[in-house]
Design a protein around this motif. Structure first.
Motif, PDB file in Angstrom:
ATOM      1  N   MET A  39      46.764  40.382  39.674  1.00  0.00           N
ATOM      2  CA  MET A  39      46.056  39.142  39.978  1.00  0.00           C
ATOM      3  C   MET A  39      46.948  38.259  40.844  1.00  0.00           C
ATOM      4  SD  MET A  39      44.452  38.252  36.263  1.00  0.00           S
ATOM      5  CE  MET A  39      43.066  37.257  36.685  1.00  0.00           C
ATOM      6  N   THR A  40      46.319  37.590  41.787  1.00  0.00           N
ATOM      7  CA  THR A  40      47.069  36.678  42.634  1.00  0.00           C
ATOM      8  C   THR A  40      46.932  35.265  42.092  1.00  0.00           C
ATOM      9  OG1 THR A  40      45.178  36.375  44.093  1.00  0.00           O
ATOM     10  CG2 THR A  40      46.758  38.108  44.684  1.00  0.00           C
ATOM     11  N   GLU A  41      48.006  34.540  42.224  1.00  0.00           N
ATOM     12  CA  GLU A  41      48.012  33.161  41.746  1.00  0.00           C
ATOM     13  C   GLU A  41      47.552  32.244  42.872  1.00  0.00           C
ATOM     14  OE1 GLU A  41      51.404  30.162  40.213  1.00  0.00           O
ATOM     15  OE2 GLU A  41      51.526  32.216  39.451  1.00  0.00           O
ATOM     16  N   GLN A  42      46.598  31.353  42.565  1.00  0.00           N
ATOM     17  CA  GLN A  42      46.105  30.414  43.572  1.00  0.00           C
ATOM     18  C   GLN A  42      47.083  29.271  43.742  1.00  0.00           C
ATOM     19  OE1 GLN A  42      42.128  29.178  42.556  1.00  0.00           O
ATOM     20  NE2 GLN A  42      41.294  30.671  43.995  1.00  0.00           N
ATOM     21  N   THR A  43      47.232  28.852  44.982  1.00  0.00           N
ATOM     22  CA  THR A  43      48.080  27.716  45.293  1.00  0.00           C
ATOM     23  C   THR A  43      47.191  26.487  45.409  1.00  0.00           C
ATOM     24  OG1 THR A  43      49.541  29.163  46.532  1.00  0.00           O
ATOM     25  CG2 THR A  43      49.789  26.828  46.917  1.00  0.00           C
ATOM     26  N   SER A  44      47.614  25.381  44.842  1.00  0.00           N
ATOM     27  CA  SER A  44      46.826  24.151  44.904  1.00  0.00           C
ATOM     28  C   SER A  44      47.007  23.477  46.262  1.00  0.00           C
ATOM     29  CB  SER A  44      47.254  23.188  43.800  1.00  0.00           C
ATOM     30  OG  SER A  44      48.574  22.716  44.051  1.00  0.00           O
ATOM     31  N   PHE A  45      46.066  22.626  46.600  1.00  0.00           N
ATOM     32  CA  PHE A  45      46.161  21.805  47.804  1.00  0.00           C
ATOM     33  C   PHE A  45      47.466  21.007  47.757  1.00  0.00           C
ATOM     34  CE2 PHE A  45      45.338  18.003  50.304  1.00  0.00           C
ATOM     35  CZ  PHE A  45      44.716  18.500  51.441  1.00  0.00           C
ATOM     36  N   TYR A  46      47.777  20.490  46.587  1.00  0.00           N
ATOM     37  CA  TYR A  46      49.013  19.727  46.362  1.00  0.00           C
ATOM     38  C   TYR A  46      50.225  20.529  46.846  1.00  0.00           C
ATOM     39  CZ  TYR A  46      52.807  17.715  43.498  1.00  0.00           C
ATOM     40  OH  TYR A  46      53.981  17.167  43.061  1.00  0.00           O
ATOM     41  N   ASP A  47      50.327  21.761  46.418  1.00  0.00           N
ATOM     42  CA  ASP A  47      51.450  22.611  46.826  1.00  0.00           C
ATOM     43  C   ASP A  47      51.383  22.977  48.307  1.00  0.00           C
ATOM     44  OD1 ASP A  47      52.766  22.736  44.317  1.00  0.00           O
ATOM     45  OD2 ASP A  47      51.334  24.267  43.642  1.00  0.00           O
ATOM     46  N   GLU A  48      50.184  23.255  48.780  1.00  0.00           N
ATOM     47  CA  GLU A  48      50.024  23.672  50.173  1.00  0.00           C
ATOM     48  C   GLU A  48      50.502  22.628  51.173  1.00  0.00           C
ATOM     49  OE1 GLU A  48      45.955  24.799  50.776  1.00  0.00           O
ATOM     50  OE2 GLU A  48      46.113  26.533  49.437  1.00  0.00           O
ATOM     51  N   ILE A  49      50.334  21.343  50.836  1.00  0.00           N
ATOM     52  CA  ILE A  49      50.733  20.308  51.798  1.00  0.00           C
ATOM     53  C   ILE A  49      52.126  19.735  51.537  1.00  0.00           C
ATOM     54  CG2 ILE A  49      48.335  19.722  52.293  1.00  0.00           C
ATOM     55  CD1 ILE A  49      48.829  17.048  50.801  1.00  0.00           C
ATOM     56  N   GLY A  50      52.824  20.278  50.555  1.00  0.00           N
ATOM     57  CA  GLY A  50      54.201  19.841  50.356  1.00  0.00           C
ATOM     58  C   GLY A  50      54.488  19.084  49.083  1.00  0.00           C
ATOM     59  N   GLY A  51      53.513  19.007  48.179  1.00  0.00           N
ATOM     60  CA  GLY A  51      53.748  18.408  46.871  1.00  0.00           C
ATOM     61  C   GLY A  51      54.014  16.914  46.898  1.00  0.00           C
ATOM     62  N   MET A  52      54.748  16.458  45.898  1.00  0.00           N
ATOM     63  CA  MET A  52      54.978  15.026  45.696  1.00  0.00           C
ATOM     64  C   MET A  52      55.611  14.329  46.902  1.00  0.00           C
ATOM     65  SD  MET A  52      54.183  12.712  43.519  1.00  0.00           S
ATOM     66  CE  MET A  52      53.981  13.450  41.908  1.00  0.00           C
ATOM     67  N   PRO A  53      56.566  14.941  47.607  1.00  0.00           N
ATOM     68  CA  PRO A  53      57.124  14.227  48.773  1.00  0.00           C
ATOM     69  C   PRO A  53      56.059  13.876  49.818  1.00  0.00           C
ATOM     70  CG  PRO A  53      58.564  16.049  48.157  1.00  0.00           C
ATOM     71  CD  PRO A  53      57.302  16.177  47.325  1.00  0.00           C
ATOM     72  N   THR A  54      55.075  14.740  50.013  1.00  0.00           N
ATOM     73  CA  THR A  54      54.012  14.461  50.984  1.00  0.00           C
ATOM     74  C   THR A  54      53.142  13.303  50.514  1.00  0.00           C
ATOM     75  OG1 THR A  54      54.005  16.749  51.734  1.00  0.00           O
ATOM     76  CG2 THR A  54      52.030  15.448  52.204  1.00  0.00           C
ATOM     77  N   PHE A  55      52.797  13.307  49.229  1.00  0.00           N
ATOM     78  CA  PHE A  55      51.965  12.213  48.727  1.00  0.00           C
ATOM     79  C   PHE A  55      52.722  10.896  48.724  1.00  0.00           C
ATOM     80  CE2 PHE A  55      49.479  15.818  47.305  1.00  0.00           C
ATOM     81  CZ  PHE A  55      48.208  15.405  47.672  1.00  0.00           C
ATOM     82  N   ARG A  56      54.017  10.930  48.459  1.00  0.00           N
ATOM     83  CA  ARG A  56      54.822   9.693  48.521  1.00  0.00           C
ATOM     84  C   ARG A  56      54.852   9.152  49.954  1.00  0.00           C
ATOM     85  NH1 ARG A  56      56.377   8.301  43.788  1.00  0.00           N
ATOM     86  NH2 ARG A  56      57.098   9.799  42.240  1.00  0.00           N
ATOM     87  N   ARG A  57      55.026  10.025  50.939  1.00  0.00           N
ATOM     88  CA  ARG A  57      55.017   9.595  52.344  1.00  0.00           C
ATOM     89  C   ARG A  57      53.669   8.990  52.713  1.00  0.00           C
ATOM     90  NH1 ARG A  57      55.963  14.607  55.288  1.00  0.00           N
ATOM     91  NH2 ARG A  57      54.961  13.488  56.983  1.00  0.00           N
ATOM     92  N   LEU A  58      52.591   9.648  52.302  1.00  0.00           N
ATOM     93  CA  LEU A  58      51.247   9.153  52.580  1.00  0.00           C
ATOM     94  C   LEU A  58      51.076   7.741  52.035  1.00  0.00           C
ATOM     95  CD1 LEU A  58      48.208   9.736  53.435  1.00  0.00           C
ATOM     96  CD2 LEU A  58      47.895  10.424  51.044  1.00  0.00           C
ATOM     97  N   VAL A  59      51.384   7.561  50.782  1.00  0.00           N
ATOM     98  CA  VAL A  59      51.147   6.279  50.109  1.00  0.00           C
ATOM     99  C   VAL A  59      52.117   5.205  50.606  1.00  0.00           C
ATOM    100  CG1 VAL A  59      51.171   5.135  47.857  1.00  0.00           C
ATOM    101  CG2 VAL A  59      50.064   7.370  48.121  1.00  0.00           C
ATOM    102  N   ASP A  60      53.367   5.565  50.859  1.00  0.00           N
ATOM    103  CA  ASP A  60      54.318   4.570  51.382  1.00  0.00           C
ATOM    104  C   ASP A  60      53.868   4.043  52.739  1.00  0.00           C
ATOM    105  OD1 ASP A  60      55.864   4.858  49.109  1.00  0.00           O
ATOM    106  OD2 ASP A  60      57.416   6.077  50.083  1.00  0.00           O
ATOM    107  N   THR A  61      53.406   4.935  53.602  1.00  0.00           N
ATOM    108  CA  THR A  61      52.911   4.515  54.916  1.00  0.00           C
ATOM    109  C   THR A  61      51.663   3.645  54.764  1.00  0.00           C
ATOM    110  OG1 THR A  61      53.802   6.516  55.932  1.00  0.00           O
ATOM    111  CG2 THR A  61      52.105   5.334  57.169  1.00  0.00           C
ATOM    112  N   PHE A  62      50.765   4.055  53.891  1.00  0.00           N
ATOM    113  CA  PHE A  62      49.550   3.295  53.635  1.00  0.00           C
ATOM    114  C   PHE A  62      49.883   1.871  53.186  1.00  0.00           C
ATOM    115  CE2 PHE A  62      46.600   1.897  50.256  1.00  0.00           C
ATOM    116  CZ  PHE A  62      45.483   1.648  51.032  1.00  0.00           C
TER     117      PHE A  62
END
Length: 153
Positions: free
Chosen positions: A1-24
């Motif tokens: 079985m293959t393990e699915q990767t989440s959108f969160y992981d695909e775009i770089g995880g917490m550092p990406t979301f922190r960058r998004l929100v800090d810029t916002f």
């Protein structure tokens, strides 16, 4: 079985979301319509809540729910005067933040689609005034309502 990767992981995880929100929030800090909606002078706590919410929504850690319970976004935004102008300003700052991430076209479109739908869902009035909660804690005045015409016939 293959393990699915989440959108969160695909775009770089917490550092990406922190960058998004800090810029916002850099944009929000200078916005005369949106900034008054935040009761805290420091936008840091709001930024942390949004970061944790988005990370959880997209498949990351469940810290948001562990700390705050169910997101209940409409309920949490109900005390604020979110009209189309506020929505458009929110989207403008978020658009700039998404663009800074330089995501793949598919990831960018997926994220932007969600953010647009979420912003539309938060609109709770079409009144043009009364943005935010007054500093004295009282409710913002609404438009006068009258069942009779005040003009002479």
């Amino acid at each position: 079985m293959t393990e699915q990767t989440s959108f969160y992981d695909e775009i770089g995880g917490m550092p990406t979301f922190r960058r998004l929100v800090d810029t916002f929030y850099r944009g929000v800090a200078g916005d005369e319509v949106l900034k008054p909606m935040y009761p805290e002078e420091d936008l840091g706590p709001a930024a942390e809540r949004l970061t944790l919410f988005l990370a959880q929504y997209w498949g990351g850690p469940t810290t948001y729910s562990e700390q705050r319970g169910h997101p209940r976004l409409r309920m949490r935004h109900q005390p604020f005067h979110v009209n189309p102008d506020a929505r458009d300003r929110w989207l403008s700052h978020m658009r700039a933040a998404v663009d800074e991430l330089e995501l793949s076209p598919l990831h960018e479109a997926t994220l932007w689609d969600y953010l647009q739908r979420a912003a539309l869902a938060m609109v709770n009035t079409f009144e043009p005034t009364g943005i935010g909660t007054p500093s004295d804690g009282r409710s913002a005045p609404g438009l006068p309502v009258s069942s009779r015409s005040d003009s002479a016939d």
